[in-house]
Design a protein around this motif. Sequence first.
Motif, PDB file in Angstrom:
ATOM      1  N   THR A   1      32.027  42.235  40.511  1.00 38.61           N
ATOM      2  CA  THR A   1      30.771  42.895  40.789  1.00 38.61           C
ATOM      3  C   THR A   1      30.549  43.967  39.759  1.00 38.61           C
ATOM      4  O   THR A   1      31.394  44.232  38.923  1.00 38.61           O
ATOM      5  N   ILE A   2      29.401  44.623  39.833  1.00 39.54           N
ATOM      6  CA  ILE A   2      29.046  45.570  38.793  1.00 39.54           C
ATOM      7  C   ILE A   2      29.229  46.995  39.275  1.00 39.54           C
ATOM      8  O   ILE A   2      29.212  47.285  40.463  1.00 39.54           O
ATOM      9  N   LEU A   3      29.431  47.889  38.357  1.00 42.89           N
ATOM     10  CA  LEU A   3      29.578  49.306  38.648  1.00 42.89           C
ATOM     11  C   LEU A   3      28.260  49.994  38.390  1.00 42.89           C
ATOM     12  O   LEU A   3      27.818  50.106  37.255  1.00 42.89           O
ATOM     13  N   PRO A   4      27.580  50.461  39.436  1.00 48.35           N
ATOM     14  CA  PRO A   4      26.300  51.100  39.229  1.00 48.35           C
ATOM     15  C   PRO A   4      26.460  52.463  38.618  1.00 48.35           C
ATOM     16  O   PRO A   4      27.545  53.033  38.620  1.00 48.35           O
ATOM     17  N   PRO A   5      25.366  53.019  38.069  1.00 48.95           N
ATOM     18  CA  PRO A   5      25.455  54.318  37.459  1.00 48.95           C
ATOM     19  C   PRO A   5      25.887  55.361  38.478  1.00 48.95           C
ATOM     20  O   PRO A   5      25.600  55.284  39.656  1.00 48.95           O
TER      21      PRO A   5
ATOM     22  N   LEU B   1      37.744  47.578  38.598  1.00 51.27           N
ATOM     23  CA  LEU B   1      39.168  47.671  38.290  1.00 51.27           C
ATOM     24  C   LEU B   1      39.845  46.315  38.443  1.00 51.27           C
ATOM     25  O   LEU B   1      40.751  45.966  37.673  1.00 51.27           O
ATOM     26  N   PHE B   2      39.395  45.530  39.435  1.00 49.26           N
ATOM     27  CA  PHE B   2      39.929  44.179  39.601  1.00 49.26           C
ATOM     28  C   PHE B   2      39.610  43.333  38.371  1.00 49.26           C
ATOM     29  O   PHE B   2      40.455  42.573  37.881  1.00 49.26           O
ATOM     30  N   THR B   3      38.389  43.474  37.860  1.00 51.19           N
ATOM     31  CA  THR B   3      38.001  42.742  36.658  1.00 51.19           C
ATOM     32  C   THR B   3      38.847  43.161  35.470  1.00 51.19           C
ATOM     33  O   THR B   3      39.298  42.322  34.668  1.00 51.19           O
TER      34      THR B   3
ATOM     35  N   VAL C   1      31.804  32.839  27.832  1.00 53.30           N
ATOM     36  CA  VAL C   1      30.485  32.488  28.372  1.00 53.30           C
ATOM     37  C   VAL C   1      30.632  31.968  29.797  1.00 53.30           C
ATOM     38  O   VAL C   1      29.830  32.299  30.694  1.00 53.30           O
ATOM     39  N   LEU C   2      31.660  31.176  30.041  1.00 60.47           N
ATOM     40  CA  LEU C   2      31.939  30.665  31.381  1.00 60.47           C
ATOM     41  C   LEU C   2      32.121  31.812  32.374  1.00 60.47           C
ATOM     42  O   LEU C   2      31.551  31.818  33.470  1.00 60.47           O
ATOM     43  N   GLY C   3      32.915  32.822  31.978  1.00 60.02           N
ATOM     44  CA  GLY C   3      33.131  33.974  32.845  1.00 60.02           C
ATOM     45  C   GLY C   3      31.877  34.803  33.033  1.00 60.02           C
ATOM     46  O   GLY C   3      31.623  35.336  34.123  1.00 60.02           O
ATOM     47  N   ALA C   4      31.064  34.913  31.982  1.00 64.72           N
ATOM     48  CA  ALA C   4      29.812  35.659  32.080  1.00 64.72           C
ATOM     49  C   ALA C   4      28.853  34.991  33.062  1.00 64.72           C
ATOM     50  O   ALA C   4      28.202  35.658  33.879  1.00 64.72           O
ATOM     51  N   ALA C   5      28.756  33.676  32.998  1.00 65.43           N
ATOM     52  CA  ALA C   5      27.893  32.949  33.936  1.00 65.43           C
ATOM     53  C   ALA C   5      28.408  33.080  35.365  1.00 65.43           C
ATOM     54  O   ALA C   5      27.625  33.162  36.324  1.00 65.43           O
ATOM     55  N   ASP C   6      29.722  33.132  35.501  1.00 64.40           N
ATOM     56  CA  ASP C   6      30.346  33.266  36.811  1.00 64.40           C
ATOM     57  C   ASP C   6      29.885  34.528  37.529  1.00 64.40           C
ATOM     58  O   ASP C   6      29.688  34.539  38.750  1.00 64.40           O
TER      59      ASP C   6
ATOM     60  N   PRO D   1      37.731  34.418  30.313  1.00 66.56           N
ATOM     61  CA  PRO D   1      36.646  34.461  31.310  1.00 66.56           C
ATOM     62  C   PRO D   1      36.432  35.855  31.892  1.00 66.56           C
ATOM     63  O   PRO D   1      35.286  36.257  32.133  1.00 66.56           O
ATOM     64  N   ALA D   2      37.514  36.597  32.110  1.00 67.94           N
ATOM     65  CA  ALA D   2      37.369  37.950  32.656  1.00 67.94           C
ATOM     66  C   ALA D   2      36.721  38.886  31.648  1.00 67.94           C
ATOM     67  O   ALA D   2      35.972  39.795  32.028  1.00 67.94           O
ATOM     68  N   ILE D   3      36.992  38.686  30.369  1.00 64.59           N
ATOM     69  CA  ILE D   3      36.337  39.503  29.342  1.00 64.59           C
ATOM     70  C   ILE D   3      34.829  39.264  29.378  1.00 64.59           C
ATOM     71  O   ILE D   3      34.024  40.200  29.349  1.00 64.59           O
ATOM     72  N   GLY D   4      34.432  38.001  29.446  1.00 64.08           N
ATOM     73  CA  GLY D   4      33.014  37.684  29.544  1.00 64.08           C
ATOM     74  C   GLY D   4      32.393  38.262  30.805  1.00 64.08           C
ATOM     75  O   GLY D   4      31.270  38.774  30.781  1.00 64.08           O
ATOM     76  N   ALA D   5      33.133  38.226  31.907  1.00 64.85           N
ATOM     77  CA  ALA D   5      32.633  38.785  33.154  1.00 64.85           C
ATOM     78  C   ALA D   5      32.452  40.289  33.055  1.00 64.85           C
ATOM     79  O   ALA D   5      31.462  40.846  33.537  1.00 64.85           O
ATOM     80  N   LEU D   6      33.403  40.960  32.424  1.00 60.86           N
ATOM     81  CA  LEU D   6      33.323  42.413  32.301  1.00 60.86           C
ATOM     82  C   LEU D   6      32.131  42.821  31.434  1.00 60.86           C
ATOM     83  O   LEU D   6      31.401  43.761  31.756  1.00 60.86           O
TER      84      LEU D   6
END
Length: 415
Positions: free
Chosen positions: A5-9, A156-158, A322-327, A269-274
């Motif tokens: 998930t994302i970290l909001p401001p 942190l999990f990412t 890219v796979l991780g980013a789409a995930d 994949p985790a790098i792309g997700a981050l």
Amino acid sequence: MSAHTILPPGNSGTLLRLPSLKAFLFSRSLAALASQMMAVAVGWQIYALTHSIRALGFVGLAQFAPMLFLVFIAGHFADRHDRRKIVMVCQALECTALVIVALGSAEGWIRPWMLYALVAIFGALRTFEMPCQQTFVAAIAPPALLPRATALSSSLFTAASVIGPSLGGVLYGLGPTACYAICAVSFGLACAGTVTMKLSWPTRVRNPVSLASVFGGVTYLRRRPDTLGAISLDLFAVLLGGATAMLPVYANDILRTGPLGLGLLRAAPAIGALLTSTAVARWPLRGRCGPLMFLSVAIFGVATIVFGLSTTVWISVLALMVLGAADVISVMVRGALVQLGTPDEMRGRVSAVNTLFIGSSNQLGELESGLLGSAIGPEAAVVIGGIGTILVAGIWVRLFPGLWRLDRLEDIEAH
């Protein structure tokens, strides 16, 4: 697909003044780091011992089988008992299992069946651990800080998902004993962190145990087709398109990068997700979330095909990024539907069903890839899986039109 998930401001300083939240973040991050390192070590050691693509697929089956039989019991257990104690026991047993495997690797008596036993034990323990952990933040952070606390935990999990595979590859270069021993220490420290947590739970009414209560999560999801469509889309897309079981084969036989390269492939994949999480934090999803989710699944399939065809390291890493980013996009929508659309008294059981679907996609996806790869070759298996993922996305648009029409995540309400 892994959960990002994302970290909001906002400043996280206030959050870190909560001692129990710090203990939870410490515990969860160390456990995630150790799990990622262990996955690299087990995959490489299994392939080194057997030189069998099919054997890699059986790793996923060994991890999934206990989950299949225990997941509904685990969800019901999480809604009725002390969730902190459940996690403590699970982490202590995970530490013990890794100590035994480290000793076996040091003494030279480790065998493939022992590694399968290890992942089966972890599959069983994680089935009980995950539904409990998913509820901890809500029991620690006040409601006003809950969104930021959840995002900080997931970020942190990412990060652990990025660091863990690469670190596992480096440590395995020193030998499997060193890798397993450090994983054991990490789980031991994670257990110590869980011990120090203080959680506040609302009073729970313990209804008599019945089949209806144990399978309450399934019954609930049948009444929420959008949520069911989101998690089943993830199930079938990753079941067909998951290429993680083939990573040791690609690292050893196709790309010839060794265990360090395997760690890099697992981390990609985790790098792309981050990176995508950071971008979405700056430019949040404002609408058309349903179509964006289906598009992201299709991109996941395309990236899988590119990875399957690649014989160049940097192209393979880029495709996995890219796979991780789409995930991330798919997981964000699914997570919002599961968490925001589920009443508190059902979250343990619904989270357990979600855990089953995630486990089915990841672990059975590894089995499918391993068996198909042994029959027609790893490259063809991965490419066919990517094509299947794209087809599933198109079929699910027709089966779940309400999910396609989903607009803003903020409008999701619990029923």
